[in-house]
Design an enzyme around this catalytic site. Structure first.
Site, short mmCIF file in Angstrom:
data_model
loop_
_atom_site.label_atom_id
_atom_site.label_comp_id
_atom_site.label_asym_id
_atom_site.label_seq_id
_atom_site.Cartn_x
_atom_site.Cartn_y
_atom_site.Cartn_z
N CYS A 56 0.85 -1.18 0.00
CA CYS A 56 0.00 0.00 0.00
C CYS A 56 0.89 1.23 0.00
CB CYS A 56 -0.88 0.07 1.24
SG CYS A 56 -2.08 -1.27 1.34
N GLY A 82 -0.05 -0.04 -4.98
CA GLY A 82 -1.38 -0.64 -4.80
C GLY A 82 -2.32 -0.16 -5.87
N ASN A 156 -0.14 1.59 5.85
CA ASN A 156 0.71 0.73 5.03
C ASN A 156 1.38 -0.24 6.00
OD1 ASN A 156 3.84 1.24 3.21
ND2 ASN A 156 2.39 -0.45 3.14
N GLY A 157 1.16 -1.53 5.77
CA GLY A 157 1.75 -2.53 6.65
C GLY A 157 0.74 -3.63 6.96
N CYS A 290 12.13 -3.17 5.77
CA CYS A 290 11.91 -4.21 4.75
C CYS A 290 12.94 -4.06 3.63
CB CYS A 290 10.50 -4.09 4.18
SG CYS A 290 10.24 -5.16 2.76
N TYR A 296 12.71 -4.51 -4.78
CA TYR A 296 11.66 -4.46 -5.79
C TYR A 296 10.59 -3.39 -5.59
CZ TYR A 296 7.25 -5.67 -8.03
OH TYR A 296 6.07 -5.60 -8.71
N SER A 337 11.74 -3.79 -13.44
CA SER A 337 12.43 -3.76 -12.16
C SER A 337 13.79 -4.45 -12.20
CB SER A 337 11.55 -4.37 -11.08
OG SER A 337 11.24 -5.68 -11.46
N ASP A 399 16.87 -10.67 -13.28
CA ASP A 399 15.58 -10.32 -12.67
C ASP A 399 15.81 -10.15 -11.17
OD1 ASP A 399 12.92 -9.70 -12.50
OD2 ASP A 399 12.18 -11.64 -13.16
N CYS A 487 14.97 -6.09 7.83
CA CYS A 487 14.26 -7.37 7.89
C CYS A 487 14.60 -8.14 6.61
CB CYS A 487 12.75 -7.14 7.94
SG CYS A 487 11.79 -8.66 7.75
S1 SF4 Z 1 9.65 -10.66 5.20
FE1 SF4 Z 1 10.69 -8.73 5.74
S2 SF4 Z 1 12.07 -8.34 3.99
FE2 SF4 Z 1 10.63 -9.88 3.30
S3 SF4 Z 1 9.01 -8.70 2.28
FE3 SF4 Z 1 8.36 -8.97 4.42
S4 SF4 Z 1 9.09 -7.17 5.55
FE4 SF4 Z 1 10.15 -7.27 3.58
#
Ligand code: SF4
Length: 520
Positions: A56, A82, A156-157, A290, A296, A337, A399, A487
C-alpha cells in the site's frame, strides 16, 4: 522485479468511467458485480505472475489550499504500491469529507470529485489487500466519528495481532464494517478515555503489533505514526509552508516538495497550526526495515530509509556479477524492475547491456485471452523479445526475484525461442523461502520454488542453462553500513516480531506456512 503481467483489457469496458466511478463510490455494488460477471463471461483471464504483490502507499499533506489535489498527485506517484482501490479524506477544519473507490487513482477521481474535498489537510491511500478482501468496504482511508470527533486513518503494513484484538473487541460488542486489520485501531481509538487526540492515538496504537506506517487526519491536524521496527518507509517533506508525509519520496518530487527526513521508527509526528510536534511513546525495538523495498517494491527514483533505491538496486547487480559471474555475450534485464540490477551487472562484468525484452506499458490488470492455443500469451502481452539482440547469443537474464518460477520459465523459453544459444538467469536477491507477514502478499511456503527445490532443480524447471542468486550477505552489504537494521525474513524464515502462537491469527499464519512452525 518485473511487474505482474496482468494482461490486456480487450473490447469490453466499464459502463463509462464517470458513471462507473459514481456507482462504485455510492457503495451500490450489484451493477459493478454484474459488470464483473459479464467480463468473466466474456473470457476474462488474469495472469498470476511469479512475483510478490505490492502493498500500500500513503500520502498526507497539511497546510496547502489544494490539499486534495496534491494528495491525488501524490497517490498517482505511489500507484505502483497498490492498484485495487484509492481514497482521499480531506478536512476544511470543520468537517472531514472522504471519497474512495475500487480501481486506479486516475479512474477513481476527477476534478468534480476532488472539488468536493475542500480544505488544507488531506490524507490518501492506494491499496493492495494484504489483510482483508479486495472490496470497497476495505478501501482506505477509513473515516469514523466518535467521542474524540471525526478521524480518518490509512495504513501501510500489516498488524500481526489484529485477529485476536478483533475477536476481543467483537466479544465486547464492537461492530466492524470491514475485514481490514486497520479498523481495529479505530475501534481501540474510539474506546479510549484519553483526554486528547494524541493520547488516544498512542493508547490505541500501543496495543497493535506488526508493521505500520499510519497517517491519521482529525479536523485540524495530521498525525503520522511509524512502528518501532520501521518496517515500512515513511518520509517527511516540505512544500512551501505545507508539510508532506508519504511512503516514498517520488510522491514529493511530483508536487515539487522537498524531502526533510524520514518519520523515525516509533515516532508519532503531529502536524498542526502550531507546527510540528514529535514524540516517541513506544518501547524501542530492533530496527527491521523491509529490504524488499530496495529489491523491488519502491520506485528506483525514490529514497527509502534515507537511501537511493536506484543506487542500492544497481549495487545489487554489481555484487551479483562479482558473486555469480558467467561467460556470456549480453546482459538482458527483465523490465522494468530488473533494469537497475542488470545495469550494475553489466557495468561490473564488462558484458554489454541490451534491452532484449521490450515491455508493453499499456497493459491493464486483466485481459481476455483470444485463443488458448497461443502459448505463454499472458507473458507475451506484457513482454516481447528482440530477436536481433538475442539470436545466436549467450544471454544473462537479470531479474530481481523468483517466487513460484512459472513466469520466469515462460520468459526463459521466450528468450530461447528468439534464438538465444544459452540463457543464464541471475537473480538480484537470495532465494525466497518464507512468506511475509508485514504487509507484503506472498504465497504459501509450498508454492515458493526456492523453499522446495535445489538450485539445479530450479534451473531445470526454468529451462535455463544456469540459475544463480545473490547471497544474503551480498544483499545486506548493498544497503550499506546499517545491514543489521533490515528485515530479511522472507530469505531466512527468522521473524523479528513474535506471533501470538495460541491465537487464531497465529493459526491462520501457520496455515499459510502449511503448518510448519514459525521461527521467531
Ligand atoms: S519478510 Fe521482511 S524483507 Fe521480506 S518482504 Fe516482508 S518485511 Fe520485507
Amino acid at each position: 522485479m518485473s511487474d505482474e503481467v496482468t494482461g490486456l483489457r480487450l473490447g469490453l469496458r466499464p459502463p463509462s468511467g464517470r458513471l462507473e466511478t459514481k456507482i462504485r463510490r455510492s457503495g451500490f455494488a450489484p451493477v459493478t458485480r454484474r459488470f464483473e460477471a459479464k467480463r468473466r463471461d466474456r473470457g476474462r483471464d488474469e495472469v498470476t505472475m511469479d512475483k510478490f504483490k505490492d502493498e500500500c502507499g500513503v500520502f498526507g499533506i497539511f497546510g496547502h489550499p489544494e490539499a486534495a489535489n496534491m494528495t491525488y498527485l501524490g497517490l498517482y506517484a505511489l500507484q505502483h504500491r497498490g492498484q485495487e482501490s484509492a481514497g482521499i479524506a480531506a478536512s476544511d477544519s470543520r468537517q472531514i469529507r472522504i471519497s474512495k473507490a475500487m480501481g486506479y487513482v486516475a479512474e477513481t477521481f476527477d476534478s468534480d470529485e476532488l472539488s468536493r474535498l475542500p480544505g488544507a489537510l488531506a490524507i490518501g491511500h492506494v491499496r493492495y489487500s494484504t489483510a482483508g478482501e479486495s472490496k470497497l468496504s476495505n478501501a482506505q482511508p477509513i473515516l469514523i466519528d466518535c467521542a474524540h470527533g471525526q478521524i480518518a486513518i490509512c495504513h501501510n503494513g500489516n498488524l500481526v495481532n489484529a485477529g485476536e484484538l478483533r475477536d476481543e473487541l467483537v466479544h465486547q460488542g464492537s461492530i466492524f464494517q470491514s475485514s481490514s486489520d486497520t479498523e481495529v485501531v479505530l475501534h481501540l481509538y474510539a474506546r479510549s478515555k484519553a483526554g486528547s487526540i494524541e493520547d488516544a492515538v498512542v493508547e490505541s496504537v500501543s496495543q497493535v503489533q506488526g508493521a505500520f506506517s499510519f497517517l491519521m487526519l482529525s479536523k485540524d491536524r495530521l498525525i503520522a505514526v511509524r512502528d518501532p521496527h520501521g518496517f515500512r518507509p515513511l518520509a517527511l517533506g516540505r512544500l512551501d509552508s505545507a508539510y508532506v508525509v508519504c511512503s516514498e519520496t517520488c510522491a514529493m518530487d511530483l508536487i515539487g516538495a522537498t524531502y526533510i527526513r524520514d518519520v523515525e521508527p516509533g515516532e508519532v509526528l503531529v502536524v498542526s497550526a502550531d507546527g510540528l510536534r514529535s514524540f516517541k511513546p513506544f518501547p524501542s525495538a530492533p530496527l527491521a526495515h523491509c529490504v524488499f523495498e530496495h529489491v523491488y517494491f519502491a520506485r528506483p527514483d525514490s529514497y527509502v530509509y534515507g537511501k537511493s533505491v536506484n543506487e542500492v538496486r544497481t549495487n545489487l547487480g554489481r555484487i551479483l556479477a562479482r558473486e555469480q559471474p558467467v561467460d556470456a555475450d549480453v546482459v538482458v534485464p527483465v523490465p522494468d524492475s530488473g533494469v537497475c540490477a542488470a545495469m550494475g551487472f553489466a557495468e561490473e562484468s564488462g558484458i554489454p547491456l541490451r534491452m532484449g525484452l521490450i515491455r508493453n506499458h499499456y497493459v491493464g490488470r486483466t485481459f481476455i485471452q483470444p485463443q488458448s492455443s497461443i502459448r505463454h500469451f499472458g507473458v507475451k502481452v506484457k513482454l516481447n523479445p528482440v530477436r536481433s539482440i538475442l539470436d545466436g547469443r549467450r544471454v544473462i537474464l537479470v531479474d530481481d526475484s523468483i517466487v513460484r518460477g512459472t513466469t520466469s520459465r515462460k520468459i526463459v523459453r521466450m528468450v530461447r525461442a528468439a534464438g538465444a544459444k544459452e540463457v543464464h538467469v541471475r537473480i538480484s536477491c537470495p532465494p525466497t523461502i518464507s512468506p511475509c507477514f508485514y504487509g507484503i502478499d506472498t504465497p504459501s511456503r509450498s508454492e515458493l520454488i526456492a523453499a522446495t527445490h535445489t538450485i539445479d532443480e530450479i534451473a531445470g524447471f526454468l529451462d535455463a542453462d544456469t540459475v544463480a542468486y545473490l547471497s544474503l550477505d551480498g544483499l545486506l552489504s548493498a544497503v550499506g553500513d546499517e545491514r543489521q537494521n533490515y528485515c530479511s525474513s522472507c530469505y531466512t524464515g527468522q521473524y523479528p516480531v513474535e506471533f501470538p502462537r495460541d491465537q487464531k491469527s497465529y493459526l491462520q499464519l501457520a496455515l499459510k506456512l502449511d503448518k510448519e512452525p514459525v521461527t521467531n
